[in-house]
Scaffold this active site. Structure first.
Site, mmCIF file in Angstrom:
data_model
loop_
_atom_site.group_PDB
_atom_site.id
_atom_site.type_symbol
_atom_site.label_atom_id
_atom_site.label_comp_id
_atom_site.label_asym_id
_atom_site.label_seq_id
_atom_site.Cartn_x
_atom_site.Cartn_y
_atom_site.Cartn_z
ATOM 1 N N GLU A 72 6.685 45.858 11.975
ATOM 2 C CA GLU A 72 5.857 45.369 13.073
ATOM 3 C C GLU A 72 6.637 44.409 13.966
ATOM 4 O O GLU A 72 6.568 44.495 15.197
ATOM 5 C CB GLU A 72 4.619 44.668 12.509
ATOM 6 C CG GLU A 72 3.723 44.007 13.552
ATOM 7 C CD GLU A 72 3.077 44.992 14.508
ATOM 8 O OE1 GLU A 72 2.542 44.536 15.531
ATOM 9 O OE2 GLU A 72 3.117 46.214 14.242
ATOM 10 N N HIS A 134 -3.061 51.646 23.880
ATOM 11 C CA HIS A 134 -1.692 51.112 23.778
ATOM 12 C C HIS A 134 -0.674 52.254 23.788
ATOM 13 O O HIS A 134 0.372 52.168 24.443
ATOM 14 C CB HIS A 134 -1.579 50.312 22.482
ATOM 15 C CG HIS A 134 -0.358 49.451 22.414
ATOM 16 N ND1 HIS A 134 0.113 48.704 23.469
ATOM 17 C CD2 HIS A 134 0.517 49.220 21.393
ATOM 18 C CE1 HIS A 134 1.196 48.048 23.108
ATOM 19 N NE2 HIS A 134 1.474 48.359 21.856
ATOM 20 N N HIS A 304 7.076 64.276 16.538
ATOM 21 C CA HIS A 304 5.986 64.878 17.301
ATOM 22 C C HIS A 304 5.560 63.947 18.432
ATOM 23 O O HIS A 304 5.272 64.400 19.549
ATOM 24 C CB HIS A 304 4.810 65.165 16.370
ATOM 25 C CG HIS A 304 3.784 66.090 16.938
ATOM 26 N ND1 HIS A 304 4.098 67.298 17.527
ATOM 27 C CD2 HIS A 304 2.435 65.993 17.017
ATOM 28 C CE1 HIS A 304 2.995 67.898 17.930
ATOM 29 N NE2 HIS A 304 1.968 67.127 17.645
#
Length: 326
Positions: A72, A134, A304
């Protein structure tokens, strides 16, 4: 360094942020740090024993998982660096008389809003509508930086190719359909619905009778302590997954149709764009099928996401080339 070269570097950096964001989300590390912009009150991840003890005292509902916390924080560091790069681009554009002005100002405003969405993603405990927004913000930033690059470094695209110009409305339709598919992908991921169907071509069982569109696409999912790992029941997640899969087929067919038509254009730029579009669609479909067959391996799932971003850039370029004045 020329503005066009700076934009190239920024585009690569933006793709890194998109990929790192996907890796963080798919690793279930979106709440690796429960506060923002720091991590458990620190600028870095708590490492020492006393730091961890203090962090867990202030955040008793969380356990410090350093691996997830570092994912993060690295994502935040890269995103923050990207913000500084965008600020630098804005300053350069404002100082250069011939450089665009409105677009870099809008890009700068967007990245500030992206930072807010990043904060809300954490403070609202991965609320799906915020997480998806986001993701879309990152893709939008990627496209706008690419458009700014195209404007600062004009490309030689013949304006006399009447056949190619007639494909402009189809290109717009392809762009709209692709954007919807990316939104569905973001909604599938943010609601942890990627494994709701594990068979091909559509879904296992009597899936038609279990469709719940009203619940599946409602942005309001009630109040929950956290949205991590999803709050929707199986039929609702299955509806999201099936919709994403079926719309993916529609998207692939439409984009391949556009690509095949572009192969007949006089302009080599448009023919090459058609070939690239075919390759990207095939790769993206292959990655989507692999996610189902292999039960969402992290590397393929991240690829992807990256493939969707590159595919979107390709379709944006085709629209730019077909619609720009001769």
């Amino acid at each position: 360094m020329q503005l066009s070269n700076i934009l190239k570097i920024t585009l690569v950096f933006t793709l890194m942020v998109i990929l790192m964001g996907a890796y963080t989300r798919l690793s279930d590390a979106g709440l690796g740090c429960p506060d923002w912009p720091g991590c458990y009150g620190h600028l870095t991840v708590p490492n020492e024993t006393h730091e961890i003890a203090k962090a867990e005292q202030y955040f008793p509902e969380f356990t410090v998982e350093q691996d997830k916390a570092w994912l993060e924080m690295i994502h935040r560091y890269i995103a923050g660096t990207l913000g500084l790069m965008v600020l630098g681009i804005l300053i350069i554009c404002l100082r250069q008389e011939e450089a665009p002005k409105k677009l870099p100002v809008f890009i700068s405003a967007l990245i500030i809003f992206q930072a807010l969405l990043g904060m809300w993603t954490v403070t609202m405990k991965l609320m799906p509508i915020v997480v998806m927004s986001h993701l879309l913000g990152g893709f939008t930033l990627f496209c706008l930086l690419f458009l700014l690059y195209l404007r600062t470094k004009p490309l030689r695209i013949p304006g006399g190719d009447i056949y190619a110009r007639k494909l402009a409305p189809l290109a717009v339709l392809g762009l709209v359909v692709l954007v919807i598919q990316i939104m569905l992908g973001g909604w599938t991921s943010s609601n942890y619905a990627a494994l709701a169907c594990t068979s091909l071509p559509i879904c296992e069982g009597n899936w038609v009778d279990n469709l719940r569109f009203a619940d599946a696409f409602s942005p309001f999912q009630g109040e929950h302590p956290s949205f991590e790992f999803g709050v929707l029941d199986y039929p609702t997640r299955m509806t999201i997954h099936v919709t994403h899969r079926i719309w993916g087929v529609i998207t692939a067919i439409l984009l391949l149709w556009l690509a095949i038509k572009l192969l007949k254009a006089q302009s080599s730029t448009m023919r090459n764009s058609g070939l690239l579009l075919i390759a990207l669609v095939i790769i993206q479909v292959g990655l989507g099928i692999s996610n189902v067959v292999m039960h969402l391996p992290l590397s393929i799932a991240v690829s992807h996401n990256g493939g969707a971003a590159i595919l979107l850039l390709c379709v944006v370029f085709i629209n730019y080339a077909l619609w720009r004045k001769a």
